[in-house]
Design an enzyme around this catalytic site. Structure first.
Site, short mmCIF file in Angstrom:
data_model
loop_
_atom_site.label_atom_id
_atom_site.label_comp_id
_atom_site.label_asym_id
_atom_site.label_seq_id
_atom_site.Cartn_x
_atom_site.Cartn_y
_atom_site.Cartn_z
CE LYS A 230 -4.15 1.94 2.12
NZ LYS A 230 -3.89 3.60 1.73
NE ARG A 235 -6.92 2.93 -6.36
CZ ARG A 235 -7.89 2.28 -5.86
NH1 ARG A 235 -8.14 2.49 -4.85
NH2 ARG A 235 -8.78 1.51 -6.74
NE ARG A 250 -10.41 7.90 -1.79
CZ ARG A 250 -10.24 7.03 -0.65
NH1 ARG A 250 -9.75 6.19 -0.70
NH2 ARG A 250 -11.10 7.50 0.21
CD GLU A 275 -1.36 5.37 -3.76
OE1 GLU A 275 -1.22 5.80 -2.79
OE2 GLU A 275 -2.19 4.68 -4.48
CE LYS A 397 -8.86 1.66 4.31
NZ LYS A 397 -9.06 2.93 3.91
#
Length: 535
Positions: A230, A235, A250, A275, A397
């Site tokens: 991550k 994002r 996002r 990302e 996540k």
């Protein structure tokens, strides 16, 4: 419909707490207002209106010419918001003009066609025929300063609820329809087919992950999942094709202008998920470096050179015109890897998958993520389609355990929307030695979340009773209250007086039991910095 109707909507949104109540107000607006005004109001609330010539400085100069400049300055300092100040202080015309307030459509059409020299006269004429609420709505509308506790996503959700249509379907055509969205309303009210954005680079709602909790781990079949890092960036979604290209956040915010090196690489036809990071020679830089690039309208050569951006790819939504979202994640990953090897896009790389054989091994990898400047792990089911929203059980996540410090409350500011009358944004500091060998507090961060409603009421009352200075909307308070602040990471930053920036700081608890003198030192926070150079 006249501007006062829009002013009434804004006032109700500001003073109406709760998401559902705001949705109800917006649904009523769509149901009762005519075209094109309902679409213009929707665009304004969603942040899609922009009037380049109507600057706040024009409003300030107009108000200074109609009132005492010193009184205006003092009032602005007390109120803290220029639009609200001018709306309240603007003198009533005597006699009041005998003409109706402008429609929303009239405001938009007039400002789009007006010459810059005519803007002050036009604005003054409108302000003269409006009451205080109408003046506030007009100024907020033309200067882009709407803060009513409604995001663009919430506005689209209200539209979807009113039309009884999935919000994902609306979002996939939203950016392909110009204001005031007549084709959109025609479709939602059954007068036309769903608009086809064709090759326009529209935004597709992203798939999001659920946080992995202890109870979820116990029931997790790790063999069904694939692991990725991550990354500590932003994002984004890339949409490129014959009709152009865009870089979306996002939430559907257009980042294209801020990252020209990414845009220059979009000479393909695909929709990609990834990302956004600052990368130097393949190494990911701290998030504080990426912050230097965010929300900039113009990026110069020096910024491009010192903070080079890149895109680390996670997923592929479209390959040309083929929609890959219904396919399993494993298949989409194979397609992404094959496409990447074939196209070799500039300023991009692939996020590597992390090999593991057990949850214990994954847990150990997660625990070691902080040393590598990584937020944690992503777990994705190999058979999961790409589903908009945050479906349970498909993507997880698994973030590293947050850090914490005990800090002293230094300043407080009123919030926005339903918190506009409450001191809910807090600047806090840590101790460091001053030039005379004593100690001083230096601000290290700002937080506006983490506390309960009851704690917010207590904090607001405490701040009002312990204020030592006022600076517009900001209050300085006695340096007595200790807050336990948790955050995801600490990074060196030249933008902050303390020299360090926190990632996602939030209030964990109020330490009324702890004297301010026993709060943490700045060096304690500095020891947690991830991008600290070697001694």
């Amino acid at each position: 419909m006249s501007l006062p109707a829009f002013a009434d909507l804004l006032e109700r949104l500001i003073f109406t707490p709760g998401r559902n109540a705001k949705l109800a107000l917006l649904r009523r607006w769509f149901a009762t207002q005519p075209d094109p005004d309902r679409g213009i109001g929707l665009a304004a609330i969603a942040g899609e209106l922009s009037f380049t010539l109507a600057k706040p400085s024009i409003i300030r100069e107009l108000a200074a010419g109609r009132t005492d400049p010193e009184l205006l300055a003092m009032s602005h300092d007390y109120v803290g918001d220029l639009a609200e100040t001018v709306a309240l202080i603007w003198p009533e015309a005597d006699p009041r003009p005998n003409r109706p307030p402008p429609d929303l459509s009239e405001v938009v059409e007039t400002l789009e066609l007006a010459a810059k020299a005519d803007i002050p006269r036009i604005m003054a004429d409108w302000l003269d025929v409006l009451d205080a609420g109408g003046r506030l709505a007009l100024i907020k509308l033309v200067t882009g300063g709407l803060r009513v506790g409604v995001s663009a996503r919430l506005a689209r959700q209200a539209l979807a609820d009113w039309a009884k249509t999935p919000v994902e379907e609306i979002e996939e055509v939203w950016h392909g329809i110009p204001v005031p969205y007549r084709p959109l309303f025609d479709w939602l009210e059954g007068r036309a087919e769903r608009p086809d954005p064709k090759d326009v680079p529209v935004f597709r709602p992203p798939m999001l992950a659920q946080p992995l909790e202890t109870a979820d781990i116990a029931a997790l079949d790790h063999t069904a999942y694939r692991a990725e890092w991550k990354w500590d960036g932003v994002r984004v979604q890339v949409s490129a094709g014959p009709g152009g290209a865009r870089l979306w956040s996002r939430t559907g915010e257009d980042y294209s202008a801020a990252f020209p090196e990414i845009m220059d690489s979009l000479d393909f036809h695909a929709v990609l998920d990834g990302e956004l990071l600052v990368m130097r020679e393949g190494e990911v830089a701290p998030f504080a470096d990426l912050q230097q690039r965010l929300n900039r309208k113009v990026v110069g050569p020096k910024m491009l050179r010192e903070y080079p951006a890149g895109l680390r790819l996670y997923d592929m939504l479209f390959d040309g015109t083929e929609d890959l979202r219904p396919l399993p994640f494993d298949t989409r990953r194979e397609r992404l890897e094959a496409w990447f090897a074939r196209v070799k896009p500039r300023a991009m790389d692939l996020s590597p998958q992390v090999a593991f054989v057990s949850l214990d091994q994954l847990s150990a990898l997660r625990d070691g993520a902080r040393a590598a400047g990584i937020e944690g792990l992503m777990l994705k089911r190999g058979d999961s389609p790409y589903v908009a929203g945050r479906p349970k059980g498909l993507w997880w996540k698994w973030k590293r355990v947050p850090l914490s410090v005990d800090a002293v409350l230094m300043y407080a500011q009123r919030g926005h929307g339903k918190r506009s009358s409450t001191y809910s944004d807090y600047t806090f500091g840590l101790w460091r030695q001053d030039e005379n060998g004593g100690r001083e507090l230096v601000p290290v961060g700002k937080a506006y979340s983490g506390y309960t409603d009851q704690e917010l009421v207590w904090l607001d009352r405490w701040i009002r009773n312990h204020t030592t200075g006022r600076f517009g909307p900001v209050r300085e308070v006695e340096k007595e209250l200790v807050l336990e602040v948790v955050f995801d990471a600490a990074q060196l930053s030249g933008r902050h007086k303390s020299g360090v920036a926190m990632r996602f700081p939030r209030i964990s608890r109020l330490r009324q039991d702890k004297p301010a003198a026993e709060a943490d030192l700045l060096e304690t926070l500095m020891a947690m910095v991830e991008n600290r150079p070697e001694a």
